[in-house]
Design a protein around this motif. Structure first.
Motif, short mmCIF file in Angstrom:
data_model
loop_
_atom_site.label_atom_id
_atom_site.label_comp_id
_atom_site.label_asym_id
_atom_site.label_seq_id
_atom_site.Cartn_x
_atom_site.Cartn_y
_atom_site.Cartn_z
N ALA B 205 0.80 -1.23 -0.02
CA ALA B 205 -0.14 -0.06 -0.02
C ALA B 205 0.68 1.13 -0.08
N ASP B 206 0.13 2.24 -0.55
CA ASP B 206 0.89 3.58 -0.32
C ASP B 206 0.25 4.44 0.82
N ARG B 207 -1.01 4.03 0.87
CA ARG B 207 -1.80 4.81 2.26
C ARG B 207 -2.71 3.92 2.85
N ALA B 208 -2.94 4.16 3.99
CA ALA B 208 -4.01 3.25 4.88
C ALA B 208 -4.98 3.89 5.40
N ALA B 209 -6.06 3.49 5.31
CA ALA B 209 -7.51 4.10 6.15
C ALA B 209 -7.88 2.95 7.28
N PHE B 210 -7.98 3.43 8.46
CA PHE B 210 -8.05 2.55 9.78
C PHE B 210 -9.43 2.77 10.01
N LEU B 211 -10.35 1.56 9.98
CA LEU B 211 -11.68 1.85 10.49
C LEU B 211 -11.81 1.24 11.77
N HIS B 212 -12.51 2.00 12.70
CA HIS B 212 -12.63 1.45 14.16
C HIS B 212 -13.62 2.15 14.70
N ASP B 213 -14.61 1.40 15.35
CA ASP B 213 -15.82 1.83 16.03
C ASP B 213 -16.58 2.45 15.02
N SER B 214 -16.90 1.82 13.66
CA SER B 214 -17.61 2.27 12.89
C SER B 214 -17.31 3.57 12.26
N ARG B 215 -16.18 4.24 12.69
CA ARG B 215 -15.48 5.48 11.83
C ARG B 215 -14.40 5.40 11.34
N LEU B 216 -13.95 6.22 10.45
CA LEU B 216 -12.56 6.52 9.95
C LEU B 216 -11.94 6.73 10.86
N HIS B 217 -11.01 5.97 11.73
CA HIS B 217 -10.25 6.54 12.90
C HIS B 217 -8.97 7.18 12.61
N TRP B 218 -8.45 6.84 11.51
CA TRP B 218 -6.88 7.23 11.07
C TRP B 218 -6.64 7.03 9.72
#
Lengths: 250, 258
Positions: B205-218
């Protein structure tokens, strides 16, 4: 409570919408011609052996039982043919074929589509840009509506032949007597009524199975439930449609 | 470019996605990471219109998927190749027929050209000889590679991967990662990889999107993952490293008294 009351209405609405979407794309059937032909073979041609077997035995048993009930010298033997042939055309050929195909065709369609649903094959079709309802449901329902009358005609011919054969070889009546009796009270509307039934049953079996399979949820257990429900509910709807058609058209 | 704005999705009482917004830039490989059940696959299905959001919108190349007709949506979907978690190969067809399937319906090709493209795609995933085999005759890794061959058959602009390495042994996982990286470079596609495998994320990957607790956390570059002070992301990454056997990440090993 309200949910439970509304559930049948919601199901009916979902069923109607699915079929509306399927038939609104009927112009795309040319795109899925190969699939359509394949379904006609699977639903129609592949069902001929079991339909032939069941109708031959039905015609034979009906002849034997009719002969048993009319065992008196006051009634000519040809009456057996007069009873067996209309019974096959009006009721048995369509209903017995319907029940057998509810199990054979309905269960297979529901299991096939249900498995495709839970293994994301239907999502894969949609993701490619295909209309999954046109591709999966329309060919099956059309094939059922077209091939079921063919199976009905085969069931009539084979059932009557079974009756003639058992009448002759069982010593109940000659083939000539059987056919004379059949001709004596033959009404052209009888096979026409049977054809109307067969088209209706073909639609019921394939449409119910497609609905159950297409909306399957819950993995292997869901596929099992969809398969059972498709077969059982098709049989129930066949019985209801049978009565409605008889009351409306006879 | 794919743009996700204020996406909400729930199933019954369960909120799966809440106010998720991000963009996927052309040519990049974005990993969507998070725990099992965090809504990664649900989010991926929104990107291609397989699920409709309760609120918010998804735009592909500037077109809001919620405003287009079904026919237009189908047209947009032909720009995508999707690798589903289990492969989603059509089990009534051979591997070659599976790869040929989208070409039959969407490519203006002769039978010979279709065959050549099928051979090319299977060769690209190092499975040149499995064409006549049915999916049931293939291993899990081979099924995913055939599914990948099918996903790239129409030379899509976007490829979506749903858990491409889950359930595979490390060696096969590396092969799949290598394929994803090669395809991204050679075909210049925009890739979205849904995974919880941090090794894959760091590899491809170039970038990462971290989902946590139903939200985009990071959200950030892969280089920033280890530098992030975010304790939730850190716990996810550490747990993942522990799971794949990195001794330095084992809590007890790290807390050993000096």
């Amino acid at each position: 409570m309200l949910d439970r009351l509304l559930s049948p209405v919601q199901t009916l609405g979902k069923f109607a919408l699915l079929l509306a979407r399927a038939f609104s794309s009927i112009d795309e059937i040319g795109t899925y011609w190969k699939n359509f032909i394949d379904q006609m073979v699977r639903i129609g041609i592949d069902s001929i052996p079991i339909v032939a077997l069941s109708s031959a035995f039905s015609g034979a048993v009906l002849t034997v039982q009719t002969a048993y009930q009319l065992e008196t010298s006051f009634i000519p033997n040809s009456i057996i043919g007069s009873i067996v042939v209309p019974s096959m055309m009006l009721e048995l050929a369509a209903v017995i074929t319907g029940f057998i195909l509810a199990g054979r065709v309905g269960a297979r369609i529901a299991a096939e589509l249900g498995t495709m649903r839970v293994s994301e094959q239907i999502d894969a079709l949609e993701a490619m840009g295909l209309n999954s309802i046109s591709y999966l449901i329309l060919p099956r329902v059309l094939a059922g509506v077209i091939m079921f009358p063919v199976l009905y005609v085969a069931a009539c011919l084979i059932g009557i032949s079974g009756g003639v054969a058992i009448g002759h070889f069982g010593g109940f009546l000659s083939a000539q007597e059987f056919l004379d009796g059949a001709r004596q009270f033959f009404k052209p509307f009888d096979p026409f009524f049977g054809l109307i039934k067969s088209v209706t049953f073909g639609f019921i079996i394939t449409a119910v199975a497609c609905y159950k399979g297409y909306f399957t949820t819950g993995g292997a257990e869901g596929v099992g439930d969809a398969t059972t429900e498709a077969a059982v509910q098709s049989c129930v709807f066949i019985l209801i449609a049978d009565l409605i058609l008889a009351m409306l058209l006879l | 470019m794919i743009q996700v704005d204020g996406l909400y999705k729930s199933f019954g009482d369960l909120d799966v996605l809440r106010d998720v917004s991000f963009e996927i830039r052309d040519g990049e490989t974005l990993a969507i990471i998070g725990r099992s059940g965090s809504g990664k696959s649900v989010l991926m299905k929104h990107l291609i219109g397989l699920l409709q959001p309760d609120r918010g919108r998804v735009s592909v190349d500037g077109v809001d998927l919620g405003t287009v007709s079904y026919e237009e949506l189908r047209q947009i979907r032909t720009r995508f190749g999707v690798l589903f978690q289990g492969g989603a190969l059509f089990d009534s067809m051979t591997s070659a027929e599976n790869v040929a399937f989208p070409l039959t319906y969407f490519a203006d090709m002769t039978g010979e050209e279709v065959q050549n493209r099928v051979d090319e795609c299977l060769h690209l995933v190092n499975l040149a000889d499995v064409g006549p085999k049915k999916p049931s005759e293939l291993s899990g890794g081979m099924r995913k590679r055939v599914a990948l061959a099918r996903a790239i058959a129409l030379e899509p602009r976007y490829i979506l991967y749903d858990e491409p390495t889950s359930g595979l042994d490390p060696e096969t996982s590396n092969t799949i990662d290598e394929l994803i990286r090669t395809l991204a470079q050679e075909m210049n596609v925009t890739s979205v990889v849904v995974t919880h495998d941090m090794h894959s994320v760091l590899t491809i990957a170039d970038r990462a999107a971290f989902l946590h607790d139903s939200r985009l956390h990071w959200m950030g570059t892969v280089e920033e993952i280890h530098q992030s002070p975010d304790p939730v992301l850190d716990a996810f990454v550490k747990a993942n490293e522990y799971h794949v056997g990195n001794p330095s990440a084992i809590p007890s090993a790290r807390s050993t008294p000096e």
